[in-house]
Design a protein around this motif. Structure first.
Motif, PDB file in Angstrom:
ATOM      1  N   ARG A  28      11.872  19.533  -0.556  1.00  0.00           N
ATOM      2  CA  ARG A  28      11.828  18.257  -1.273  1.00  0.00           C
ATOM      3  C   ARG A  28      11.277  17.201  -0.339  1.00  0.00           C
ATOM      4  NH1 ARG A  28      14.936  13.599  -2.143  1.00  0.00           N
ATOM      5  NH2 ARG A  28      16.579  14.273  -0.699  1.00  0.00           N
ATOM      6  N   VAL A  29      10.213  16.551  -0.753  1.00  0.00           N
ATOM      7  CA  VAL A  29       9.598  15.522   0.077  1.00  0.00           C
ATOM      8  C   VAL A  29      10.482  14.276   0.080  1.00  0.00           C
ATOM      9  CG1 VAL A  29       7.588  14.020   0.394  1.00  0.00           C
ATOM     10  CG2 VAL A  29       7.270  16.395  -0.359  1.00  0.00           C
ATOM     11  N   ARG A  30      10.815  13.811   1.263  1.00  0.00           N
ATOM     12  CA  ARG A  30      11.609  12.585   1.411  1.00  0.00           C
ATOM     13  C   ARG A  30      10.721  11.371   1.698  1.00  0.00           C
ATOM     14  NH1 ARG A  30      17.308  13.381   2.697  1.00  0.00           N
ATOM     15  NH2 ARG A  30      17.193  11.334   3.725  1.00  0.00           N
ATOM     16  N   ALA A  31       9.628  11.578   2.420  1.00  0.00           N
ATOM     17  CA  ALA A  31       8.715  10.490   2.746  1.00  0.00           C
ATOM     18  C   ALA A  31       7.399  11.073   3.240  1.00  0.00           C
ATOM     19  CB  ALA A  31       9.313   9.576   3.822  1.00  0.00           C
ATOM     20  N   CYS A  32       6.319  10.312   3.028  1.00  0.00           N
ATOM     21  CA  CYS A  32       5.006  10.744   3.510  1.00  0.00           C
ATOM     22  C   CYS A  32       4.212   9.509   3.902  1.00  0.00           C
ATOM     23  CB  CYS A  32       4.259  11.537   2.434  1.00  0.00           C
ATOM     24  SG  CYS A  32       2.659  12.196   3.001  1.00  0.00           S
ATOM     25  N   GLY A  33       3.704   9.499   5.124  1.00  0.00           N
ATOM     26  CA  GLY A  33       2.922   8.371   5.612  1.00  0.00           C
ATOM     27  C   GLY A  33       1.491   8.412   5.111  1.00  0.00           C
ATOM     28  N   LEU A  34       0.913   7.231   4.934  1.00  0.00           N
ATOM     29  CA  LEU A  34      -0.491   7.096   4.545  1.00  0.00           C
ATOM     30  C   LEU A  34      -1.336   7.066   5.806  1.00  0.00           C
ATOM     31  CD1 LEU A  34      -2.542   6.513   2.183  1.00  0.00           C
ATOM     32  CD2 LEU A  34      -2.243   4.086   2.753  1.00  0.00           C
ATOM     33  N   CYS A  35      -2.263   8.005   5.908  1.00  0.00           N
ATOM     34  CA  CYS A  35      -3.173   8.097   7.052  1.00  0.00           C
ATOM     35  C   CYS A  35      -4.523   7.497   6.669  1.00  0.00           C
ATOM     36  CB  CYS A  35      -3.329   9.564   7.454  1.00  0.00           C
ATOM     37  SG  CYS A  35      -4.491   9.848   8.812  1.00  0.00           S
ATOM     38  N   GLY A  36      -5.239   6.998   7.665  1.00  0.00           N
ATOM     39  CA  GLY A  36      -6.569   6.488   7.391  1.00  0.00           C
ATOM     40  C   GLY A  36      -7.485   7.542   6.804  1.00  0.00           C
ATOM     41  N   THR A  37      -7.282   8.807   7.184  1.00  0.00           N
ATOM     42  CA  THR A  37      -8.107   9.870   6.614  1.00  0.00           C
ATOM     43  C   THR A  37      -7.820  10.056   5.122  1.00  0.00           C
ATOM     44  OG1 THR A  37      -6.511  11.569   7.264  1.00  0.00           O
ATOM     45  CG2 THR A  37      -8.266  11.063   8.817  1.00  0.00           C
ATOM     46  N   VAL A 288       4.302   3.869   4.162  1.00  0.00           N
ATOM     47  CA  VAL A 288       4.982   5.135   3.907  1.00  0.00           C
ATOM     48  C   VAL A 288       5.416   5.151   2.451  1.00  0.00           C
ATOM     49  CG1 VAL A 288       7.006   6.547   4.456  1.00  0.00           C
ATOM     50  CG2 VAL A 288       5.733   5.420   6.296  1.00  0.00           C
ATOM     51  N   PHE A 289       5.243   6.296   1.798  1.00  0.00           N
ATOM     52  CA  PHE A 289       5.634   6.429   0.388  1.00  0.00           C
ATOM     53  C   PHE A 289       6.813   7.383   0.257  1.00  0.00           C
ATOM     54  CE2 PHE A 289       1.157   5.212   0.230  1.00  0.00           C
ATOM     55  CZ  PHE A 289       1.215   4.152  -0.655  1.00  0.00           C
ATOM     56  N   THR A 290       7.716   7.061  -0.655  1.00  0.00           N
ATOM     57  CA  THR A 290       8.851   7.908  -0.963  1.00  0.00           C
ATOM     58  C   THR A 290       8.802   8.290  -2.434  1.00  0.00           C
ATOM     59  OG1 THR A 290      10.230   5.967  -1.400  1.00  0.00           O
ATOM     60  CG2 THR A 290      10.287   6.896   0.831  1.00  0.00           C
TER      61      THR A 290
END
Length: 291
Positions: A28-37, A288-290
């Motif tokens: 289960r994804v808790r958080a994911c950062g936004l990368c420039g790529t 960061v997105f949740t």
């Protein structure tokens, strides 16, 4: 499950997808950062793509882990030479369908110690990229050109390595952040320069003393003019470093508790477009997105 999916025009939109099946551990994804790529792939990547690779997830037993983005074979000549990101196996996906989703399947994960917030834990993958890149940067006086998120990670990692760190950025608030972490403004020649913003290429080259090293870390989507006369006459070295290895990820997880806070905006997936806009307008150092 919900996920941010690129549509036929390559633009991100929240959509419903089936739960991922196949190999790998379901998390289960808790958080994911936004990368420039990620931002650079918007409008370019194929329809149906789910972006996101700076992932913190929860396993079936309730423990947390960061997901490994790429895995080299570790045995070929390129891997043995330290160029793991050029390994033929390296580009293969390891997170399915991607991190901007409620759930994912992961081929490899690294356990997180208690006490690290989810948003900070998303720094593990980009920090791993920085730590691996530092292996190609000689010690001494180092100029970091571009004090966005990656540049600020470089500032902190270089200082902890014992280097004298200088930093430049056109935005005064980002120069101030670098100064708070311990960097100084540009002042004389340097042994090495780290290019985290391609617009600063000329400044980075000009700052290098003869025999100096330029590390290219920023992803250049368009060709950039390069003063080869300066490279020739001053015998400069230009090296690149792309992505991270599982080993660097483990080193990054160990270093995370020592980092000074980096300003972060945390948003739910349904506000993905808002987060991308903040990034593009340089109004957020990190998003960061949740789910």
């Amino acid at each position: 499950m919900r996920a941010v999916v690129l549509d036929d025009a390559g633009e991100p939109a929240l959509a419903e997808l089936p739960e991922p099946e196949g190999e790998g551990e379901l998390v289960r994804v808790r958080a994911c950062g936004l990368c420039g790529t990620d931002v650079q792939k918007i409008g370019r990547a194929p329809s149906g793509t789910v972006l996101g690779h700076e992932v913190v997830a929860e396993r079936e037993d309730g423990s947390r882990a960061v997901l490994v983005h790429h895995r080299p074979c570790g045995k070929c000549a390129r891997c043995r030479a330290g160029h793991e990101s050029t390994c033929e196996r390296f580009p293969a996906a390891t997170i399915f369908p991607g991190g901007f989703a409620e759930r994912a399947r992961a081929l490899e994960a690294i356990a997180l110690p208690d006490g690290i917030r989810d948003d900070v834990a998303t720094f593990a993958e980009p920090l791993a990229c920085v730590l691996r890149a530092l292996e190609r940067v000689p010690p001494g006086r180092v100029l970091v050109v571009g004090c966005g998120f990656s540049g600020l990670l470089f500032v902190q990692a270089l200082l902890r390595r014992g280097d004298e760190v200088l930093a430049s950025d056109p935005l005064p608030e980002r120069r101030e952040l670098a100064r708070r972490y311990g960097a100084r403004g540009p002042d004389g020649s340097v042994d090495a320069a780290v290019l985290c913003a391609h617009a600063g290429l000329d400044d980075a080259l000009a700052a290098l003393q003869p025999g100096g090293t330029l590390l290219v870390f920023s992803w250049l989507t368009e060709p950039a003019p390069l003063d080869l006369e300066a490279v020739l006459r001053r015998e400069l070295s230009i090296v690149g470093s792309c992505s991270a290895t599982p080993g660097a990820m483990r080193d990054a997880v160990a270093l995370l508790p020592q980092l000074d806070p980096i300003p972060t905006v945390t948003l739910p997936l349904e506000r993905f477009a808002e987060g991308v806009d903040l990034y593009r307008r340089h109004e957020a150092v990190k998003v960061v997105f949740t789910p």
